[in-house]
Write a protein that holds these residues in place. Structure first.
Motif, mmCIF file in Angstrom:
data_model
loop_
_atom_site.group_PDB
_atom_site.id
_atom_site.type_symbol
_atom_site.label_atom_id
_atom_site.label_comp_id
_atom_site.label_asym_id
_atom_site.label_seq_id
_atom_site.Cartn_x
_atom_site.Cartn_y
_atom_site.Cartn_z
ATOM 1 N N ALA A 282 0.840 -1.217 0.000
ATOM 2 C CA ALA A 282 0.000 0.000 0.000
ATOM 3 C C ALA A 282 0.868 1.258 0.000
ATOM 4 O O ALA A 282 0.473 2.281 -0.563
ATOM 5 C CB ALA A 282 -0.920 -0.007 1.217
ATOM 6 N N TYR A 283 2.053 1.178 0.612
ATOM 7 C CA TYR A 283 2.923 2.365 0.680
ATOM 8 C C TYR A 283 3.535 2.721 -0.681
ATOM 9 O O TYR A 283 4.095 3.796 -0.840
ATOM 10 C CB TYR A 283 4.053 2.146 1.700
ATOM 11 C CG TYR A 283 3.582 1.968 3.126
ATOM 12 C CD1 TYR A 283 3.048 3.043 3.844
ATOM 13 C CD2 TYR A 283 3.673 0.732 3.759
ATOM 14 C CE1 TYR A 283 2.628 2.884 5.155
ATOM 15 C CE2 TYR A 283 3.248 0.569 5.080
ATOM 16 C CZ TYR A 283 2.738 1.647 5.766
ATOM 17 O OH TYR A 283 2.316 1.485 7.058
ATOM 18 N N LYS A 284 3.471 1.781 -1.651
ATOM 19 C CA LYS A 284 4.092 2.030 -2.964
ATOM 20 C C LYS A 284 3.207 2.872 -3.879
ATOM 21 O O LYS A 284 3.653 3.353 -4.916
ATOM 22 C CB LYS A 284 4.372 0.694 -3.679
ATOM 23 C CG LYS A 284 5.359 -0.213 -2.960
ATOM 24 C CD LYS A 284 5.504 -1.524 -3.744
ATOM 25 C CE LYS A 284 6.422 -2.486 -3.020
ATOM 26 N NZ LYS A 284 6.354 -3.839 -3.610
ATOM 27 N N VAL A 285 1.943 2.986 -3.530
ATOM 28 C CA VAL A 285 0.973 3.604 -4.448
ATOM 29 C C VAL A 285 0.913 5.109 -4.241
ATOM 30 O O VAL A 285 0.915 5.594 -3.106
ATOM 31 C CB VAL A 285 -0.428 2.988 -4.220
ATOM 32 C CG1 VAL A 285 -1.451 3.611 -5.153
ATOM 33 C CG2 VAL A 285 -0.375 1.481 -4.399
ATOM 34 N N LYS A 286 0.851 5.840 -5.356
ATOM 35 C CA LYS A 286 0.642 7.294 -5.282
ATOM 36 C C LYS A 286 -0.679 7.616 -5.951
ATOM 37 O O LYS A 286 -1.001 7.066 -7.011
ATOM 38 C CB LYS A 286 1.773 8.028 -6.003
ATOM 39 C CG LYS A 286 3.120 7.891 -5.331
ATOM 40 C CD LYS A 286 4.129 8.675 -6.137
ATOM 41 C CE LYS A 286 5.547 8.441 -5.668
ATOM 42 N NZ LYS A 286 6.509 8.981 -6.638
ATOM 43 N N TRP A 287 -1.405 8.528 -5.364
ATOM 44 C CA TRP A 287 -2.738 8.877 -5.879
ATOM 45 C C TRP A 287 -2.751 10.291 -6.422
ATOM 46 O O TRP A 287 -2.294 11.222 -5.756
ATOM 47 C CB TRP A 287 -3.773 8.784 -4.751
ATOM 48 C CG TRP A 287 -4.060 7.371 -4.370
ATOM 49 C CD1 TRP A 287 -3.444 6.648 -3.406
ATOM 50 C CD2 TRP A 287 -5.018 6.506 -4.978
ATOM 51 N NE1 TRP A 287 -3.958 5.371 -3.355
ATOM 52 C CE2 TRP A 287 -4.926 5.264 -4.313
ATOM 53 C CE3 TRP A 287 -5.948 6.643 -6.015
ATOM 54 C CZ2 TRP A 287 -5.730 4.170 -4.655
ATOM 55 C CZ3 TRP A 287 -6.746 5.562 -6.348
ATOM 56 C CH2 TRP A 287 -6.636 4.341 -5.681
ATOM 57 N N THR A 288 -3.288 10.436 -7.642
ATOM 58 C CA THR A 288 -3.669 11.774 -8.085
ATOM 59 C C THR A 288 -5.089 12.019 -7.575
ATOM 60 O O THR A 288 -5.828 11.068 -7.270
ATOM 61 C CB THR A 288 -3.680 11.883 -9.625
ATOM 62 O OG1 THR A 288 -4.672 10.977 -10.128
ATOM 63 C CG2 THR A 288 -2.311 11.566 -10.218
ATOM 64 N N ARG A 289 -5.461 13.272 -7.510
ATOM 65 C CA ARG A 289 -6.847 13.563 -7.103
ATOM 66 C C ARG A 289 -7.829 12.867 -8.049
ATOM 67 O O ARG A 289 -8.835 12.307 -7.619
ATOM 68 C CB ARG A 289 -7.096 15.074 -7.126
ATOM 69 C CG ARG A 289 -6.615 15.767 -5.882
ATOM 70 C CD ARG A 289 -6.983 17.240 -5.852
ATOM 71 N NE ARG A 289 -6.795 17.752 -4.507
ATOM 72 C CZ ARG A 289 -5.616 17.898 -3.909
ATOM 73 N NH1 ARG A 289 -4.496 17.600 -4.545
ATOM 74 N NH2 ARG A 289 -5.545 18.326 -2.660
ATOM 75 N N ALA A 290 -7.544 12.911 -9.362
ATOM 76 C CA ALA A 290 -8.489 12.346 -10.341
ATOM 77 C C ALA A 290 -8.685 10.848 -10.097
ATOM 78 O O ALA A 290 -9.818 10.347 -10.129
ATOM 79 C CB ALA A 290 -7.974 12.604 -11.763
ATOM 80 N N ASP A 291 -7.579 10.117 -9.854
ATOM 81 C CA ASP A 291 -7.712 8.674 -9.616
ATOM 82 C C ASP A 291 -8.459 8.399 -8.308
ATOM 83 O O ASP A 291 -9.274 7.469 -8.218
ATOM 84 C CB ASP A 291 -6.322 8.014 -9.566
ATOM 85 C CG ASP A 291 -5.700 7.890 -10.948
ATOM 86 O OD1 ASP A 291 -6.448 7.923 -11.949
ATOM 87 O OD2 ASP A 291 -4.455 7.775 -11.026
ATOM 88 N N TRP A 292 -8.158 9.189 -7.266
ATOM 89 C CA TRP A 292 -8.809 8.977 -5.961
ATOM 90 C C TRP A 292 -10.310 9.246 -6.081
ATOM 91 O O TRP A 292 -11.133 8.443 -5.645
ATOM 92 C CB TRP A 292 -8.175 9.890 -4.897
ATOM 93 C CG TRP A 292 -8.549 9.511 -3.493
ATOM 94 C CD1 TRP A 292 -7.875 8.680 -2.649
ATOM 95 C CD2 TRP A 292 -9.723 9.949 -2.760
ATOM 96 N NE1 TRP A 292 -8.545 8.561 -1.455
ATOM 97 C CE2 TRP A 292 -9.678 9.326 -1.498
ATOM 98 C CE3 TRP A 292 -10.791 10.784 -3.064
ATOM 99 C CZ2 TRP A 292 -10.655 9.523 -0.525
ATOM 100 C CZ3 TRP A 292 -11.785 10.973 -2.089
ATOM 101 C CH2 TRP A 292 -11.702 10.357 -0.845
ATOM 102 N N TYR A 293 -10.646 10.370 -6.738
ATOM 103 C CA TYR A 293 -12.072 10.693 -6.882
ATOM 104 C C TYR A 293 -12.783 9.708 -7.808
ATOM 105 O O TYR A 293 -13.993 9.496 -7.676
ATOM 106 C CB TYR A 293 -12.253 12.132 -7.385
ATOM 107 C CG TYR A 293 -12.174 13.165 -6.283
ATOM 108 C CD1 TYR A 293 -13.133 13.224 -5.283
ATOM 109 C CD2 TYR A 293 -11.140 14.108 -6.239
ATOM 110 C CE1 TYR A 293 -13.075 14.167 -4.262
ATOM 111 C CE2 TYR A 293 -11.067 15.057 -5.223
ATOM 112 C CZ TYR A 293 -12.051 15.085 -4.236
ATOM 113 O OH TYR A 293 -11.989 16.013 -3.233
ATOM 114 N N ALA A 294 -12.044 9.081 -8.737
ATOM 115 C CA ALA A 294 -12.686 8.082 -9.619
ATOM 116 C C ALA A 294 -13.165 6.882 -8.794
ATOM 117 O O ALA A 294 -14.240 6.322 -9.055
ATOM 118 C CB ALA A 294 -11.705 7.630 -10.701
#
Ligand code: NAP
Length: 305
Positions: A282-294
């Motif tokens: 889980a620590y390897k993942v980075k989120w953009t706002r667009a991906d998180w809101y998707a």
């Protein structure tokens, strides 16, 4: 223009509220921890510890849901401790009480005091680091709860104080009467169960400096094994990001929870050593706002306004 900046990476360790304790960004939970095989049970604890998890969550009521007695999960952990003398000191140990089969809730001074003593006996320890009220008993005044837990704290039986399944108003009322800071809250929270995002609980946690522990972070496993159209849509949105980082959908599901600025701590529920270890992806993942809101939009089944 789509924002491509990444949200801040969740910390691998963090304070447990204002308790003075430091815990890992992921926790491991023992709702499904069962059986008589102490070596297999110890292997699960080792899988969690060796992958960086230091916060261990159990409860006195864990047992009956697995066809075992009240207290069975705590008792099994007590057997694991008995077989490995240094183990207890390597973790921040959390348990809960206040659910009484047939009542169903009792947070009176007499009951909570006896429940704490009984948990310590089953675990074979003199102190738990975090003690949580498992579900709110609306028939006990929060001032009585505060005095009871402070007495247990002063007696050295419990360290930090937490709650679970409380509304934001119930958290506020208990925090008002406590002279020890309320360290944690434990709501159900996942990409499938969004309650704390809209109830104000995450906002309250940030305002008061309370740690949030997210129970059933995979929706009880449904994110790994989606059955409905909605569950499949959420898993698909998570998989898009998981694939970018070469991690599982479940690791992405944990990281989606952790990406919120309250940095909720997913309580990994797996009882499979390999899956417990994999949670650290889980620590390897980075989120953009667009991906998180998707992911959020897939869960809501309707666009945000
Ligand atoms: P969860 O992580 O949402 O679900 C765990 C379940 O998902 C397990 O049965 C696990 O099976 C399964 N699973 C995980 N990865 C999988 C995969 N790749 N494929 C298929 N199945 C997969 O968490 P949870 O167990 O429901 O809850 C976690 C913790 O939250 C509990 O242990 C407890 O500490 C806490 N909790 C608190 C409350 C409360 O009221 N405060 C209520 C419920 C739970 P395997 O074991 O086979 O991997």
């Amino acid at each position: 223009m789509t924002s491509s900046a990444f949200l801040p990476a969740p910390p691998k360790t963090r304070p447990l509220g204002k308790s003075g304790l430091t815990v890992s960004g992921l926790s491991w939970g023992m709702w499904r921890f069962k059986g008589n095989d102490v070596a297999a049970a110890a292997a699960l604890v080792d899988a969690a510890l060796s992958s960086g998890i230091t916060l261990f969550d159990t409860a006195d009521i864990y047992g009956p849901d697995n066809g075992e007695a009240f207290g069975a999960s705590e008792a099994l952990l007590g057997k694991v401790f008995a077989g490995n003398k240094g183990l207890r000191g390597k973790m921040v140990l959390a348990t809960k009480g206040g659910i009484v089969i047939g009542t169903p809730y009792d947070s009176s001074a007499a009951y909570l005091t006896s429940a704490i003593d009984a948990s310590l006996t089953r675990l074979g320890v003199e102190h738990v680091d975090l003690w949580q009220i498992h579900r709110p008993d609306v028939l006990t005044h929060p001032q009585e709860i505060a005095r009871t837990l402070e007495d247990a704290h002063k007696a050295g039986k419990i360290g930090a104080i937490g709650v679970s399944n409380f509304t934001a108003a119930q958290i506020d009322a208990l925090a008002h009467f406590l002279t020890v800071p309320l360290a944690s809250t434990q709501p159900e929270y996942s990409a499938l169960t969004l309650g704390p995002l809209v109830s104000g609980e995450l906002d309250q946690a940030m305002r008061l400096g309370i740690a949030v522990m997210a129970w059933s972070p995979l929706g009880g496993g449904r994110i790994a094994d989606p059955r409905s159209e909605r569950e499949r849509a959420v898993a698909t949105a998570l998989k898009k990001v998981a694939d970018q980082y070469g991690v599982s959908v479940t690791a992405a599901a944990f990281s989606w929870i952790m990406a919120h600025p309250a940095n909720p701590i997913p309580i990994v529920g797996s009882q499979t050593p390999a899956r417990i270890r994999e949670a650290a992806d889980a620590y390897k993942v980075k989120w953009t706002r667009a991906d998180w809101y998707a992911v959020l939009t897939a869960s809501r089944e309707e666009p945000l306004p």
